[in-house]
Design an enzyme around this catalytic site. Structure first.
Site, PDB file in Angstrom:
ATOM      1  N   ASP A   1    -100.375   0.059 -96.477  1.00 57.40           N
ATOM      2  CA  ASP A   1     -99.261   0.221 -95.539  1.00 57.40           C
ATOM      3  C   ASP A   1     -97.992  -0.237 -96.258  1.00 57.40           C
ATOM      4  O   ASP A   1     -98.058  -1.031 -97.202  1.00 57.40           O
ATOM      5  CB  ASP A   1     -99.449  -0.701 -94.326  1.00 57.40           C
TER       6      ASP A   1
ATOM      7  N   ARG B   1     -98.518   8.339 -98.389  1.00 57.30           N
ATOM      8  CA  ARG B   1     -98.312   8.574 -96.954  1.00 57.30           C
ATOM      9  C   ARG B   1     -96.810   8.525 -96.689  1.00 57.30           C
ATOM     10  O   ARG B   1     -96.146   7.555 -97.022  1.00 57.30           O
ATOM     11  CB  ARG B   1     -98.993   7.476 -96.137  1.00 57.30           C
TER      12      ARG B   1
END
Ligand SMILES: Cc1cc2nc3c(=O)[nH]c(=O)nc-3n(C[C@H](O)[C@H](O)[C@H](O)COP(=O)(O)OP(=O)(O)OC[C@H]3O[C@@H](n4cnc5c(N)ncnc54)[C@H](O)[C@@H]3O)c2cc1C
Length: 311
Positions: free
Chosen positions: A136, A186
């Site tokens: 993340d 991402r």
């Protein structure tokens, strides 16, 4: 206006009284259940099974961030190792994991964090093919260290990817630095409230940056995870991917658990690869506040439900 509303929601949700009300009341826990399927790994895996039934892959996130000690960071790594082992016992699931580096000890030191990340990556590499582990991306103070850790490990662990945030002014340069056939990225807009010197404040600038960075990543041969619920960005991406004949091996659409299930279903019906981020665990409050701040309507939804429950 949008930035102000976001700042107000974050300020309110940081007040300890509000935190206690949301965390301890049944309306608060019910509301959290919309975005977080439950406290345990089993709850996360049940959600992944439910998604699999709808043709959607999953990415497990054991909630937690900014742990205070090396012991807590090691314990967090253990929870991911367990998640990898248990999801491997369910071969019908397409399930990878996403970790926050501050949960694995980044605040205690890069070395502490890398030790924990490597323990997770070694277990992920035991399956064939290796299970993908994503980093993340957290607030802007962590971007350099997150990318440095990612770049230092991806040569040895190719099933490793990282998130970029289009709201940050630096992100196009970061994409140029990390993009290429070995990169798995991402692409998000970014969930943190960031100051104007580091982040675009206007929605149109954040969206423009998203398209620019995503295009660069695809053109450089990277694998791209288009993580957004924004229908305009999804529509534009579909048109671009179709026009350029991009292989489905090189991209997927990603959304968060509980958000835009209609859009997830439409993409699946159109034959597109879709994965949903499934957070689970007891440390759900900071995650929930970001979901509230992204969409202040969620706050009114929560308050009106809480009032209805009390009356
Ligand atoms: C798979 C995935 C992983 C992510 N990982 C990270 C990460 O590592 N780091 C990070 O900073 N951010 C991460 N994010 C969050 C991301 O940065 C955005 O904050 C979030 O996705 C909202 O932006 P959006 O692109 O959906 O567009 P927006 O313009 O914010 O929203 C578009 C539409 O989506 C719906 N929507 C969006 N958010 C909500 C919500 N909270 N509740 C209800 N409906 C909503 C609404 O219909 C809205 O109109 C991730 C997002 C996804 C999907």
């Amino acid at each position: 206006m949008r930035v102000l509303a976001r700042a107000l929601v974050l300020w309110l949700t940081e007040r300890s009284l509000i935190r206690r009300i949301v965390q301890r009341s049944s309306p608060g826990r019910r509301f959290a259940g919309r975005f977080v399927p439950g406290d345990s790994l089993q709850d996360g895996l049940h959600a992944a099974e439910d998604l699999a039934g709808r043709g959607i892959a999953a990415m497990l996130d054991h909630l937690g961030e900014n742990v205070e000690s090396a012991e807590q960071a090691a314990a967090a790594a253990d929870t991911y190792i367990l998640a990898l082992k248990q999801s491997r016992e369910r071969p019908e699931l397409d399930c990878n994991i996403s970790v926050k580096l501050t949960q694995l000890g980044l605040d205690a030191g890069v070395d502490v964090c890398v030790d924990n990340v490597e323990r997770v990556l070694q277990v992920a590499a035991e399956s064939s093919p290796a299970t993908l582990v994503m980093f993340d991306m957290e607030a802007h103070e962590y971007v350099d260290r997150t990318l440095d850790v990612y770049l230092s490990l991806r040569g040895r662990y190719p099933a490793l990817g990282v998130c970029l945030q289009s709201c940050l002014r630096r992100t196009y340069d970061d994409a140029r630095r990390i993009g290429g056939p070995e990169a798995i990225v991402r692409m998000t807009k970014g969930a943190y409230l960031e100051p104007p010197d580091v982040a675009f404040q206007r929605r149109s600038d954040v969206d423009r940056s998203y398209v620019q960075v995503a295009r660069h990543l695809l053109e450089s041969g990277s694998t791209l995870h288009l993580a957004t619920h924004d229908e305009r960005l999804v529509g534009g991406a579909l048109e671009y991917l179709d026009r350029t004949g991009t292989s489905r091996e090189r991209y997927e659409f990603q959304m968060l658990y509980g958000i835009r299930r209609d859009l997830q279903a439409r993409l699946v019906a159109g034959g597109q690869p879709v994965r949903v981020y499934v957070p689970y665990g007891t440390q759900w409050y900071p995650y929930l506040t970001r979901r509230m701040a992204e969409r202040p309507a969620n706050v009114w939804f929560f308050v009106s439900n809480a009032l209805r429950w009390r009356s």
